[in-house]
Design a protein around this motif. Structure first.
Motif, PDB file in Angstrom:
ATOM      1  N   ALA A 195       0.818  -1.206   0.000  1.00  0.00           N
ATOM      2  CA  ALA A 195       0.000   0.000   0.000  1.00  0.00           C
ATOM      3  C   ALA A 195       0.858   1.266   0.000  1.00  0.00           C
ATOM      4  O   ALA A 195       0.559   2.235  -0.710  1.00  0.00           O
ATOM      5  CB  ALA A 195      -0.929  -0.011   1.216  1.00  0.00           C
ATOM      6  N   LYS A 196       1.936   1.264   0.786  1.00  0.00           N
ATOM      7  CA  LYS A 196       2.815   2.436   0.834  1.00  0.00           C
ATOM      8  C   LYS A 196       3.449   2.705  -0.527  1.00  0.00           C
ATOM      9  O   LYS A 196       3.531   3.857  -0.970  1.00  0.00           O
ATOM     10  CB  LYS A 196       3.903   2.230   1.888  1.00  0.00           C
ATOM     11  CG  LYS A 196       3.431   2.427   3.325  1.00  0.00           C
ATOM     12  CD  LYS A 196       4.603   2.306   4.286  1.00  0.00           C
ATOM     13  CE  LYS A 196       4.181   2.626   5.712  1.00  0.00           C
ATOM     14  NZ  LYS A 196       5.326   2.497   6.652  1.00  0.00           N
ATOM     15  N   ASP A 197       3.902   1.652  -1.178  1.00  0.00           N
ATOM     16  CA  ASP A 197       4.496   1.820  -2.508  1.00  0.00           C
ATOM     17  C   ASP A 197       3.461   2.336  -3.504  1.00  0.00           C
ATOM     18  O   ASP A 197       3.764   3.196  -4.340  1.00  0.00           O
ATOM     19  CB  ASP A 197       5.067   0.494  -3.009  1.00  0.00           C
ATOM     20  CG  ASP A 197       6.325   0.085  -2.259  1.00  0.00           C
ATOM     21  OD1 ASP A 197       6.948   0.958  -1.625  1.00  0.00           O
ATOM     22  OD2 ASP A 197       6.681  -1.108  -2.305  1.00  0.00           O
ATOM     23  N   GLU A 314      -9.533   7.227  -7.657  1.00  0.00           N
ATOM     24  CA  GLU A 314      -9.863   7.707  -6.317  1.00  0.00           C
ATOM     25  C   GLU A 314     -10.121   6.570  -5.344  1.00  0.00           C
ATOM     26  O   GLU A 314      -9.664   6.586  -4.192  1.00  0.00           O
ATOM     27  CB  GLU A 314     -11.085   8.629  -6.380  1.00  0.00           C
ATOM     28  CG  GLU A 314     -10.802   9.978  -7.022  1.00  0.00           C
ATOM     29  CD  GLU A 314      -9.723  10.750  -6.263  1.00  0.00           C
ATOM     30  OE1 GLU A 314      -9.800  10.815  -5.028  1.00  0.00           O
ATOM     31  OE2 GLU A 314      -8.797  11.261  -6.919  1.00  0.00           O
ATOM     32  N   LYS A 315     -10.870   5.563  -5.802  1.00  0.00           N
ATOM     33  CA  LYS A 315     -11.218   4.449  -4.915  1.00  0.00           C
ATOM     34  C   LYS A 315      -9.975   3.663  -4.498  1.00  0.00           C
ATOM     35  O   LYS A 315      -9.822   3.301  -3.323  1.00  0.00           O
ATOM     36  CB  LYS A 315     -12.226   3.519  -5.603  1.00  0.00           C
ATOM     37  CG  LYS A 315     -13.626   4.103  -5.746  1.00  0.00           C
ATOM     38  CD  LYS A 315     -14.562   3.171  -6.454  1.00  0.00           C
ATOM     39  CE  LYS A 315     -14.987   2.019  -5.574  1.00  0.00           C
ATOM     40  NZ  LYS A 315     -15.853   2.439  -4.449  1.00  0.00           N
ATOM     41  N   GLU A 316      -9.082   3.401  -5.440  1.00  0.00           N
ATOM     42  CA  GLU A 316      -7.881   2.640  -5.100  1.00  0.00           C
ATOM     43  C   GLU A 316      -6.971   3.454  -4.179  1.00  0.00           C
ATOM     44  O   GLU A 316      -6.376   2.907  -3.242  1.00  0.00           O
ATOM     45  CB  GLU A 316      -7.146   2.209  -6.368  1.00  0.00           C
ATOM     46  CG  GLU A 316      -7.899   1.141  -7.150  1.00  0.00           C
ATOM     47  CD  GLU A 316      -7.023   0.394  -8.141  1.00  0.00           C
ATOM     48  OE1 GLU A 316      -5.790   0.609  -8.135  1.00  0.00           O
ATOM     49  OE2 GLU A 316      -7.569  -0.411  -8.921  1.00  0.00           O
ATOM     50  N   THR A 319      -8.478   3.345  -0.594  1.00  0.00           N
ATOM     51  CA  THR A 319      -8.355   2.027   0.030  1.00  0.00           C
ATOM     52  C   THR A 319      -6.919   1.735   0.415  1.00  0.00           C
ATOM     53  O   THR A 319      -6.629   1.256   1.519  1.00  0.00           O
ATOM     54  CB  THR A 319      -8.884   0.931  -0.912  1.00  0.00           C
ATOM     55  OG1 THR A 319     -10.241   1.206  -1.241  1.00  0.00           O
ATOM     56  CG2 THR A 319      -8.791  -0.440  -0.262  1.00  0.00           C
ATOM     57  N   MET A 320      -5.995   2.049  -0.476  1.00  0.00           N
ATOM     58  CA  MET A 320      -4.592   1.760  -0.182  1.00  0.00           C
ATOM     59  C   MET A 320      -4.031   2.701   0.879  1.00  0.00           C
ATOM     60  O   MET A 320      -3.135   2.333   1.647  1.00  0.00           O
ATOM     61  CB  MET A 320      -3.763   1.831  -1.471  1.00  0.00           C
ATOM     62  CG  MET A 320      -4.171   0.790  -2.506  1.00  0.00           C
ATOM     63  SD  MET A 320      -4.078  -0.919  -1.898  1.00  0.00           S
ATOM     64  CE  MET A 320      -2.414  -1.363  -2.406  1.00  0.00           C
ATOM     65  N   GLU A 321      -4.564   3.909   0.966  1.00  0.00           N
ATOM     66  CA  GLU A 321      -4.161   4.814   2.050  1.00  0.00           C
ATOM     67  C   GLU A 321      -4.538   4.231   3.400  1.00  0.00           C
ATOM     68  O   GLU A 321      -3.772   4.284   4.374  1.00  0.00           O
ATOM     69  CB  GLU A 321      -4.812   6.183   1.859  1.00  0.00           C
ATOM     70  CG  GLU A 321      -4.125   7.043   0.813  1.00  0.00           C
ATOM     71  CD  GLU A 321      -4.827   8.381   0.602  1.00  0.00           C
ATOM     72  OE1 GLU A 321      -4.160   9.301   0.112  1.00  0.00           O
ATOM     73  OE2 GLU A 321      -6.040   8.484   0.902  1.00  0.00           O
ATOM     74  N   LYS A 322      -5.732   3.644   3.483  1.00  0.00           N
ATOM     75  CA  LYS A 322      -6.157   3.002   4.732  1.00  0.00           C
ATOM     76  C   LYS A 322      -5.256   1.832   5.083  1.00  0.00           C
ATOM     77  O   LYS A 322      -4.860   1.648   6.229  1.00  0.00           O
ATOM     78  CB  LYS A 322      -7.609   2.533   4.606  1.00  0.00           C
ATOM     79  CG  LYS A 322      -8.628   3.656   4.484  1.00  0.00           C
ATOM     80  CD  LYS A 322     -10.026   3.086   4.286  1.00  0.00           C
ATOM     81  CE  LYS A 322     -11.051   4.191   4.052  1.00  0.00           C
ATOM     82  NZ  LYS A 322     -12.397   3.627   3.768  1.00  0.00           N
ATOM     83  N   LEU A 323      -4.919   1.020   4.082  1.00  0.00           N
ATOM     84  CA  LEU A 323      -4.082  -0.146   4.328  1.00  0.00           C
ATOM     85  C   LEU A 323      -2.643   0.242   4.685  1.00  0.00           C
ATOM     86  O   LEU A 323      -1.962  -0.501   5.398  1.00  0.00           O
ATOM     87  CB  LEU A 323      -4.080  -1.064   3.102  1.00  0.00           C
ATOM     88  CG  LEU A 323      -5.381  -1.790   2.792  1.00  0.00           C
ATOM     89  CD1 LEU A 323      -5.279  -2.602   1.508  1.00  0.00           C
ATOM     90  CD2 LEU A 323      -5.782  -2.708   3.965  1.00  0.00           C
ATOM     91  N   SER A 324      -2.190   1.380   4.201  1.00  0.00           N
ATOM     92  CA  SER A 324      -0.822   1.803   4.496  1.00  0.00           C
ATOM     93  C   SER A 324      -0.642   2.186   5.958  1.00  0.00           C
ATOM     94  O   SER A 324       0.497   2.265   6.456  1.00  0.00           O
ATOM     95  CB  SER A 324      -0.426   2.992   3.614  1.00  0.00           C
ATOM     96  OG  SER A 324      -1.113   4.170   3.991  1.00  0.00           O
ATOM     97  N   SER A 325      -1.741   2.410   6.654  1.00  0.00           N
ATOM     98  CA  SER A 325      -1.645   2.867   8.042  1.00  0.00           C
ATOM     99  C   SER A 325      -2.027   1.778   9.057  1.00  0.00           C
ATOM    100  O   SER A 325      -2.192   2.071  10.244  1.00  0.00           O
ATOM    101  CB  SER A 325      -2.544   4.085   8.256  1.00  0.00           C
ATOM    102  OG  SER A 325      -3.894   3.769   7.990  1.00  0.00           O
ATOM    103  N   ILE A 326      -2.166   0.528   8.596  1.00  0.00           N
ATOM    104  CA  ILE A 326      -2.578  -0.516   9.546  1.00  0.00           C
ATOM    105  C   ILE A 326      -1.405  -0.869  10.498  1.00  0.00           C
ATOM    106  O   ILE A 326      -0.251  -0.627  10.175  1.00  0.00           O
ATOM    107  CB  ILE A 326      -3.038  -1.801   8.816  1.00  0.00           C
ATOM    108  CG1 ILE A 326      -1.919  -2.365   7.934  1.00  0.00           C
ATOM    109  CG2 ILE A 326      -4.287  -1.512   8.010  1.00  0.00           C
ATOM    110  CD1 ILE A 326      -2.319  -3.689   7.285  1.00  0.00           C
TER     111      ILE A 326
END
Length: 326
Positions: A195-197, A314-316, A319-326
């Protein structure tokens, strides 16, 4: 040399199929979506050059990186070699096969004799598990019938082909390292790193920025194309069945998130799974619109595709921003 049997991964994507088959030889049996996710495989790139008939849309990270990430996350030893010598390239692979290894190969699928509709793509992967005086015996994707053979001459041409994404007769093996993994920690690390990448692309034609750029590039492509029917139909089929562009790889990442949630029961992973259900569906809609464009050349379908691509960007990203912070 007598052709032997092999436990292989019956996969949809070439690199996960090849690497998954190698992993099975050392006792690691994982689903293809899990291999893709632990390889931090989700990505996007739009690549267009004057010499290309139409843009290349890639829905995964750069070739080679998936196997490198996967090997690191599974704590196994990956050994990769290249050589510019065709004879040395075969001699080295032959020695590994004679030693009982299954070997991963990167090559241009254009020369492989079992491809019914050959095209140049030098980022293709397969696993070689045996040979005789005439043929090499390979594992390729389910679309190519899995267990296949091609002549040694054609294999040499495929391995040594030059051009975009090509390597110098690249081959690799995977061996155990003696260490284990904690699957929960491995899943979370792979998700977060991917997600960060994804949300920090180095250039604008990668990640969610690349999807947004695609929305404008396909208009330019449509306007200058002399073969709308053939080009849009070809890319639609590649996107949905071959994975480039999104559909197949988004389906795979969706299934990885579902499998991961079932294993670790971590709510943010479950939420991301539901979001990717919708994302994967929208990518399929894009490929279906490309088919309609090819058949009708109607700009209304082009505009619909543009709108969905902008929405997907926008959707991706979210979603990936949320996963990058888990």
């Amino acid at each position: 040399m007598r052709v032997k049997s092999i436990d292989y991964l019956d996969g949809m994507h070439c690199e996960t199929t090849a690497t998954g088959t190698l992993l099975r030889q050392i006792g690691i049996h994982l689903s293809e979506p899990m291999l893709f996710g632990l390889g931090q495989g989700l990505g996007f790139i739009i690549w267009n050059m004057k010499t290309m008939d139409f843009p290349f849309l890639g829905g995964r990270i750069k070739t080679d990186f998936l196997t490198e990430n996967l090997s690191r996350n599974l704590n196994v030893t990956l050994t990769v070699n290249q050589t510019g010598s065709i004879s040395k390239a075969w001699h080295e692979v032959k020695n590994l096969l004679d030693g009982g290894n299954v070997v991963g190969l990167k090559l241009d699928c254009y020369h492989l004799e079992y491809f019914s509709n050959p095209f140049h793509f030098a980022g293709h992967y397969c696993a070689i598990f045996d040979y005789d005086d005439t043929y090499a015996y390979l594992i390729d994707t389910a679309q190519q019938c899995g267990w296949v053979r091609t002549s040694l001459k054609s294999l040499a041409l495929a391995r040594s082909e030059k051009g975009p994404m090509s390597s110098k007769n690249l081959y690799y093996i995977i061996q155990t390292s003696g260490g284990g993994i904690v699957l929960k920690d491995t899943i979370l690390r792979a998700v977060k790193n991917n997600a960060k990448d994804y949300i920090n692309p180095p250039i604008k034609n990668i990640g969610y920025k690349g999807i947004h750029k695609t929305a404008s590039e396909i208009i330019k492509w449509f306007d200058k194309s002399s073969n709308i029917e053939g080009e849009f139909n070809a890319l639609a089929n590649i996107m949905e069945r071959g994975g480039t562009g999104g559909a197949l790889f988004r389906n795979m990442y969706r299934d990885f998130l579902k499998e991961s949630f079932d294993i670790i029961n971590f709510q943010p992973i479950g939420e991301a799974y539901h979001e990717f259900v919708d994302i994967a569906r929208l990518w399929t809609e894009v490929s279906q619109l490309f088919i309609k464009i090819s058949k009708t050349q109607d700009r209304i379908f082009l505009q619909n595709a543009v709108e969905i691509l902008e929405l997907l960007s926008e959707k991706e990203k979210k979603t990936m921003e949320k996963l990058s912070s888990i």
